[in-house]
Design an enzyme around this catalytic site. Structure first.
Site, PDB file in Angstrom:
ATOM      1  CB  ALA A  65      29.520  74.300 -37.232  1.00  0.00           C
ATOM      2  N   GLY A 109      30.265  78.373 -40.341  1.00  0.00           N
ATOM      3  CA  GLY A 109      31.466  78.472 -39.507  1.00  0.00           C
ATOM      4  C   GLY A 109      32.742  78.563 -40.333  1.00  0.00           C
ATOM      5  CD  GLU A 112      30.050  82.095 -38.103  1.00  0.00           C
ATOM      6  OE1 GLU A 112      29.881  80.864 -38.140  1.00  0.00           O
ATOM      7  OE2 GLU A 112      29.452  82.829 -37.289  1.00  0.00           O
ATOM      8  CD  GLU A 132      25.670  80.053 -40.273  1.00  0.00           C
ATOM      9  OE1 GLU A 132      25.297  80.765 -41.250  1.00  0.00           O
ATOM     10  OE2 GLU A 132      26.818  80.115 -39.798  1.00  0.00           O
TER      11      GLU A 132
HETATM   12  N1  CO8 Z   1      28.517  69.357 -41.580  1.00  0.00           N
HETATM   13  C1  CO8 Z   1      28.646  68.030 -41.705  1.00  0.00           C
HETATM   14  N2  CO8 Z   1      28.840  67.402 -42.883  1.00  0.00           N
HETATM   15  C2  CO8 Z   1      28.904  68.173 -43.983  1.00  0.00           C
HETATM   16  C3  CO8 Z   1      28.782  69.572 -43.928  1.00  0.00           C
HETATM   17  C4  CO8 Z   1      28.580  70.160 -42.660  1.00  0.00           C
HETATM   18  N3  CO8 Z   1      28.506  71.507 -42.491  1.00  0.00           N
HETATM   19  N4  CO8 Z   1      28.873  70.054 -45.187  1.00  0.00           N
HETATM   20  C5  CO8 Z   1      29.065  68.984 -45.994  1.00  0.00           C
HETATM   21  N5  CO8 Z   1      29.084  67.853 -45.269  1.00  0.00           N
HETATM   22  C6  CO8 Z   1      29.252  66.481 -45.775  1.00  0.00           C
HETATM   23  C7  CO8 Z   1      27.985  65.981 -46.439  1.00  0.00           C
HETATM   24  O1  CO8 Z   1      27.062  65.511 -45.486  1.00  0.00           O
HETATM   25  C8  CO8 Z   1      28.545  64.885 -47.319  1.00  0.00           C
HETATM   26  O2  CO8 Z   1      28.783  63.747 -46.533  1.00  0.00           O
HETATM   27  P1  CO8 Z   1      28.349  62.274 -47.086  1.00  0.00           P
HETATM   28  O3  CO8 Z   1      29.178  62.082 -48.331  1.00  0.00           O
HETATM   29  O4  CO8 Z   1      28.750  61.369 -45.972  1.00  0.00           O
HETATM   30  O5  CO8 Z   1      26.909  62.340 -47.366  1.00  0.00           O
HETATM   31  C9  CO8 Z   1      29.902  65.437 -47.725  1.00  0.00           C
HETATM   32  O6  CO8 Z   1      30.240  66.448 -46.781  1.00  0.00           O
HETATM   33  C10 CO8 Z   1      29.905  66.061 -49.108  1.00  0.00           C
HETATM   34  O7  CO8 Z   1      28.852  67.005 -49.139  1.00  0.00           O
HETATM   35  P2  CO8 Z   1      27.733  67.054 -50.282  1.00  0.00           P
HETATM   36  O8  CO8 Z   1      27.473  65.678 -50.821  1.00  0.00           O
HETATM   37  O9  CO8 Z   1      26.567  67.800 -49.744  1.00  0.00           O
HETATM   38  O10 CO8 Z   1      28.511  67.902 -51.400  1.00  0.00           O
HETATM   39  P3  CO8 Z   1      27.885  68.837 -52.503  1.00  0.00           P
HETATM   40  O11 CO8 Z   1      29.023  69.184 -53.392  1.00  0.00           O
HETATM   41  O12 CO8 Z   1      26.671  68.223 -53.113  1.00  0.00           O
HETATM   42  O13 CO8 Z   1      27.381  70.142 -51.716  1.00  0.00           O
HETATM   43  C11 CO8 Z   1      27.599  71.940 -50.087  1.00  0.00           C
HETATM   44  C12 CO8 Z   1      28.330  70.980 -51.062  1.00  0.00           C
HETATM   45  C13 CO8 Z   1      26.739  72.915 -50.886  1.00  0.00           C
HETATM   46  C14 CO8 Z   1      28.689  72.684 -49.340  1.00  0.00           C
HETATM   47  C15 CO8 Z   1      26.703  71.125 -49.127  1.00  0.00           C
HETATM   48  O14 CO8 Z   1      27.482  70.073 -48.563  1.00  0.00           O
HETATM   49  C16 CO8 Z   1      26.140  71.938 -47.982  1.00  0.00           C
HETATM   50  O15 CO8 Z   1      25.181  72.662 -48.174  1.00  0.00           O
HETATM   51  N6  CO8 Z   1      26.727  71.796 -46.761  1.00  0.00           N
HETATM   52  C17 CO8 Z   1      26.217  72.455 -45.573  1.00  0.00           C
HETATM   53  C18 CO8 Z   1      26.545  73.918 -45.552  1.00  0.00           C
HETATM   54  C19 CO8 Z   1      25.988  74.562 -44.305  1.00  0.00           C
HETATM   55  O16 CO8 Z   1      24.809  74.587 -44.070  1.00  0.00           O
HETATM   56  N7  CO8 Z   1      26.894  75.112 -43.476  1.00  0.00           N
HETATM   57  C20 CO8 Z   1      26.521  75.763 -42.224  1.00  0.00           C
HETATM   58  C21 CO8 Z   1      26.603  74.791 -41.093  1.00  0.00           C
HETATM   59  S1  CO8 Z   1      26.061  75.451 -39.571  1.00  0.00           S
HETATM   60  C22 CO8 Z   1      27.325  76.443 -39.049  1.00  0.00           C
HETATM   61  O17 CO8 Z   1      28.334  76.543 -39.665  1.00  0.00           O
HETATM   62  C23 CO8 Z   1      27.112  77.177 -37.767  1.00  0.00           C
HETATM   63  C24 CO8 Z   1      28.408  77.820 -37.301  1.00  0.00           C
HETATM   64  C25 CO8 Z   1      28.261  78.444 -35.948  1.00  0.00           C
HETATM   65  C26 CO8 Z   1      28.414  77.486 -34.806  1.00  0.00           C
HETATM   66  C27 CO8 Z   1      28.391  78.294 -33.560  1.00  0.00           C
HETATM   67  C28 CO8 Z   1      28.360  77.527 -32.283  1.00  0.00           C
HETATM   68  C29 CO8 Z   1      28.316  78.435 -31.106  1.00  0.00           C
END
Ligand code: CO8
Length: 258
Positions: A65, A109, A112, A132
């Site tokens: 998400a 997400g 999921e 998460e």
């Molecule tokens: N949300 C927003 N932006 C994101 C997300 C995300 N989940 N994941 C990546 N991005 C963005 C980064 O911020 C980055 O943007 P920018 O270039 O502007 O800085 C761009 O995508 C590229 O990402 P990275 O530079 O981090 O790329 P890497 O190759 O270094 O790393 C990863 C890739 C490992 C995937 C890393 O981006 C990461 O850890 N992302 C987050 C993963 C995460 O924590 N996901 C869980 C999110 S919470 C969730 O999903 C809850 C779901 C349930 C909701 C329920 C509601 C009821």
């Protein structure tokens, strides 16, 4: 309808829905989930569409998400809007088969969403995770429930508590994905699977979905009865006559969804 965060192509009875927020690794924001729900409703209503494929990019199916969109919300906001509930329900309501073609990250997400589809075909570079916990929250659109049912308690706890990622080989071994293919061949293999399903009777593909999904909702005895009654009911269809006659005549069946 024109979409901003997804791309939809319909060809040969398959609606291919590509998540398209490359700068955010296809992070799921409200707009994307709303558009996905609309695309699925349109695919459901479109008689030409027999199978749906949901995919992302080579680097990410979806990295979760959208953290930026969620970060400033408080309890009252997410509780009152029932964040993501409406749009994710639309995915589960779709009666046509949905395949998730996953390359790269399917996290939070994203994992999921892949699990909400009927089955997952993974590229060998796929990485699944429920990280998460690193953000001070837990899965919120089915992760604790679906992953546990799909791969068992121990592995599910491990994934949710440590936030570690699972590679494609482990995901296949654990039963999370149905098959792993070379990442470069992911779309070719997925579309071939979609075509195979598209050739079946729409009556039976819906019956399969209803029966298999019942396995998660009912005790075994009820599920077995539900399956048996569905099986019986298919004998009221022309496609059952056609399917069985074709086998006996040693020819390919021509299903007409009747
Ligand atoms: N949300 C927003 N932006 C994101 C997300 C995300 N989940 N994941 C990546 N991005 C963005 C980064 O911020 C980055 O943007 P920018 O270039 O502007 O800085 C761009 O995508 C590229 O990402 P990275 O530079 O981090 O790329 P890497 O190759 O270094 O790393 C990863 C890739 C490992 C995937 C890393 O981006 C990461 O850890 N992302 C987050 C993963 C995460 O924590 N996901 C869980 C999110 S919470 C969730 O999903 C809850 C779901 C349930 C909701 C329920 C509601 C009821």
């Amino acid at each position: 309808m024109a979409f901003k965060t997804i791309v939809v192509e319909i060809e040969d009875h398959v609606s291919l829905i590509k998540l398209n927020r490359p700068d955010a690794l296809n992070a799921l924001n409200s707009e994307l989930l709303g558009e996905l729900a609309t695309a699925l409703r349109e695919a459901q209503a479109n008689e030409k569409v027999r199978v749906i494929v949901v995919t992302g990019s080579e680097k990410a199916f979806a990295a979760g998400a959208d953290i930026g969109e969620m970060s400033e919300k408080d309890f009252v906001d997410v509780f009152l809007e029932d964040l993501f509930a409406e749009d994710t329900t639309a995915i589960q309501r779709c009666r046509k088969p949905i395949i998730a073609a996953v390359a790269g990250y399917a996290l939070g997400g994203g994992c999921e969403l892949a699990m909400m589809c009927d089955f997952i075909i993974a590229g060998d570079n796929a990485k699944f995770g429920q990280p998460e916990i690193n953000l001070g929250v837990i899965a919120g659109i089915g992760g604790t429930q679906r992953l546990t049912r799909f791969i068992g308690k121990s592995k599910s706890m491990d994934m949710h508590l440590t936030g570690r990622f699972m590679d494609a080989a482990e995901a296949e071994r654990s039963g999370l994905v149905s098959r792993v293919v070379p990442a470069k061949k992911l779309m070719e293999e997925t579309m071939a699977a979609a075509q195979k399903i598209a050739e079946k009777s729409a009556l039976t593909t819906r019956a399969v979905k209803e029966a298999v999904n019942r396995a998660y909702e009912t005790p075994m005895s009820e599920g077995l009865l539900f399956e048996r009654r569905l099986f019986h009911s298919l004998f009221a269809t022309e496609d059952q006559k056609e399917g069985m006659s074709a086998f006996l005549d040693k020819r390919e069946p021509q299903f007409r969804d009747k």
